[in-house]
Design an enzyme around this catalytic site. Structure first.
Site, short mmCIF file in Angstrom:
data_model
loop_
_atom_site.label_atom_id
_atom_site.label_comp_id
_atom_site.label_asym_id
_atom_site.label_seq_id
_atom_site.Cartn_x
_atom_site.Cartn_y
_atom_site.Cartn_z
N PRO A 59 1.04 -29.53 16.90
CA PRO A 59 1.43 -28.65 17.94
C PRO A 59 0.50 -27.48 17.94
CG PRO A 59 3.02 -28.55 15.90
CD PRO A 59 2.09 -29.77 15.90
N ASN A 60 0.19 -26.99 19.09
CA ASN A 60 -0.31 -25.69 19.57
C ASN A 60 -2.12 -25.96 19.53
OD1 ASN A 60 2.10 -24.07 20.20
ND2 ASN A 60 2.26 -24.09 18.03
N ARG A 83 -5.85 -19.64 21.92
CA ARG A 83 -5.16 -19.25 20.73
C ARG A 83 -5.64 -18.47 19.60
NH1 ARG A 83 -2.66 -23.58 16.63
NH2 ARG A 83 -1.24 -22.25 15.59
N TYR A 119 -8.71 -18.55 15.03
CA TYR A 119 -9.02 -20.08 15.01
C TYR A 119 -10.39 -20.36 15.89
CZ TYR A 119 -4.13 -21.28 13.65
OH TYR A 119 -3.33 -21.36 13.00
N ASN A 143 -4.47 -33.22 11.14
CA ASN A 143 -4.22 -31.57 11.27
C ASN A 143 -2.90 -31.59 12.00
OD1 ASN A 143 -3.93 -28.94 11.16
ND2 ASN A 143 -5.89 -28.60 12.45
N ALA A 174 1.68 -26.64 12.33
CA ALA A 174 2.92 -26.19 11.69
C ALA A 174 3.51 -27.27 11.06
CB ALA A 174 3.35 -25.35 12.70
N HIS A 215 3.49 -28.01 6.99
CA HIS A 215 4.58 -27.05 6.34
C HIS A 215 6.11 -27.57 6.08
CE1 HIS A 215 0.79 -25.16 6.29
NE2 HIS A 215 0.83 -24.68 7.81
N ASP A 231 7.00 -39.07 5.70
CA ASP A 231 7.66 -40.40 5.61
C ASP A 231 6.80 -41.33 6.40
OD1 ASP A 231 9.40 -39.55 3.88
OD2 ASP A 231 11.30 -39.61 5.44
N GLU A 253 -6.57 -34.51 5.06
CA GLU A 253 -5.91 -33.67 6.04
C GLU A 253 -7.07 -32.47 6.27
OE1 GLU A 253 -2.41 -32.17 3.95
OE2 GLU A 253 -2.57 -30.01 4.83
N HIS A 261 -7.77 -28.53 8.40
CA HIS A 261 -7.21 -27.38 9.10
C HIS A 261 -8.21 -26.29 9.29
CE1 HIS A 261 -2.89 -28.02 7.99
NE2 HIS A 261 -3.51 -28.42 6.69
N LEU A 262 -8.44 -25.65 10.31
CA LEU A 262 -9.22 -24.89 10.94
C LEU A 262 -9.37 -23.66 9.93
CD1 LEU A 262 -8.20 -25.21 14.28
CD2 LEU A 262 -10.39 -25.70 13.85
N SER A 263 -8.10 -23.17 9.54
CA SER A 263 -8.21 -22.10 8.80
C SER A 263 -7.74 -22.44 7.31
CB SER A 263 -6.83 -21.20 9.29
OG SER A 263 -5.61 -21.80 9.11
N ARG A 311 -3.47 -17.57 3.84
CA ARG A 311 -2.40 -16.97 4.77
C ARG A 311 -1.06 -16.73 4.06
NH1 ARG A 311 -3.34 -20.35 10.15
NH2 ARG A 311 -2.08 -18.64 10.90
N ARG A 326 2.59 -21.14 4.67
CA ARG A 326 1.70 -22.14 5.12
C ARG A 326 1.09 -22.73 3.71
NH1 ARG A 326 1.03 -21.03 10.65
NH2 ARG A 326 1.47 -19.14 11.22
C1 DQA Z 1 -3.40 -24.89 11.17
C2 DQA Z 1 -2.81 -24.19 10.10
C3 DQA Z 1 -1.39 -24.24 10.38
O1 DQA Z 1 -0.70 -23.43 9.25
C4 DQA Z 1 -0.86 -23.72 11.56
O2 DQA Z 1 0.41 -23.74 12.00
C5 DQA Z 1 -1.53 -24.26 12.68
C6 DQA Z 1 -3.21 -24.66 12.66
C7 DQA Z 1 -5.36 -24.93 11.16
O3 DQA Z 1 -5.70 -25.84 11.37
O4 DQA Z 1 -5.57 -23.86 10.59
O5 DQA Z 1 -1.19 -24.46 13.68
O6 DQA Z 1 -3.22 -26.41 11.07
#
Ligand code: DQA
Length: 155
Positions: A9-10, A17, A22, A73, A76, A79, A86, A97, A99-101, A106, A110
């Site tokens: 998501p997002n 964003r 990011y 990725n 959210a 977490h 599952d 896995e 993640h950008l950040s 953080r 997270r």
């Molecule tokens: C994220 C880190 C997550 O905590 C956050 O909810 C995101 C982006 C990242 O790529 O850094 O939406 O997955």
């Protein structure tokens, strides 16, 4: 070699964003970079993004038998989602896995990933490069799995 990239998501809002966190690259630009890097590695990319947990569960379920490896990725849902955990357990597909950040730099909520212990490894904190590094790591891992070093299978 087939690699699926699953985005949660997002991430469709990347570019606008929280750019200070990011960066300004859009998800489509990240996808283009991943595809560009995948070509010389001989990897075919299937790209997916959804804001919906159930759609992500179904996308992960569809990986069984359809891909050699995945980059995930889960944003959210990383977490919070026992359902995604599952699904990953059910399909038994090796994944990295990403993640950008740097999620451990953080907020505390997270710091926990419900997927990380099931992953081959985690790449976090390098912005869009996390995807490229994750792809390189995934392909390298799969190549070693195909051609184990002498003695590697001996217990
Ligand atoms: C994220 C880190 C997550 O905590 C956050 O909810 C995101 C982006 C990242 O790529 O850094 O939406 O997955």
């Amino acid at each position: 070699m087939h690699i699926a990239v699953i985005n949660g998501p997002n991430l469709n809002l990347l570019g606008v964003r929280e750019p200070e966190r990011y960066g300004t690259a859009t998800l489509a630009e990240i996808e283009a970079r991943v595809r560009e890097r995948a070509a010389p590695l001989g990897a075919e990319i299937a790209w997916f993004q959804s804001n919906h947990e159930g759609a992500l569960v179904e996308a992960i379920q569809a990986l069984r038998g359809a891909t050699d490896g995945a980059l995930i990725n889960a944003a959210a849902f990383t977490h919070t989602s026992v359902a995604l955990r599952d699904a990953v357990l059910a399909v038994d597909v090796p994944f990295v896995e990403v993640h950008l950040s740097n999620i451990w730099a953080r907020e505390e909520e997270r710091h926990k990933s419900l997927l990380a212990d099931l992953a081959i490894g985690v790449v976090a904190g390098f912005g869009p490069d996390s995807y490229v590094l994750g792809l390189e790591a995934m392909v390298g891992w799969l190549r070693r799995a195909e051609r184990p070093e002498p003695g590697a299978l001996e217990v």
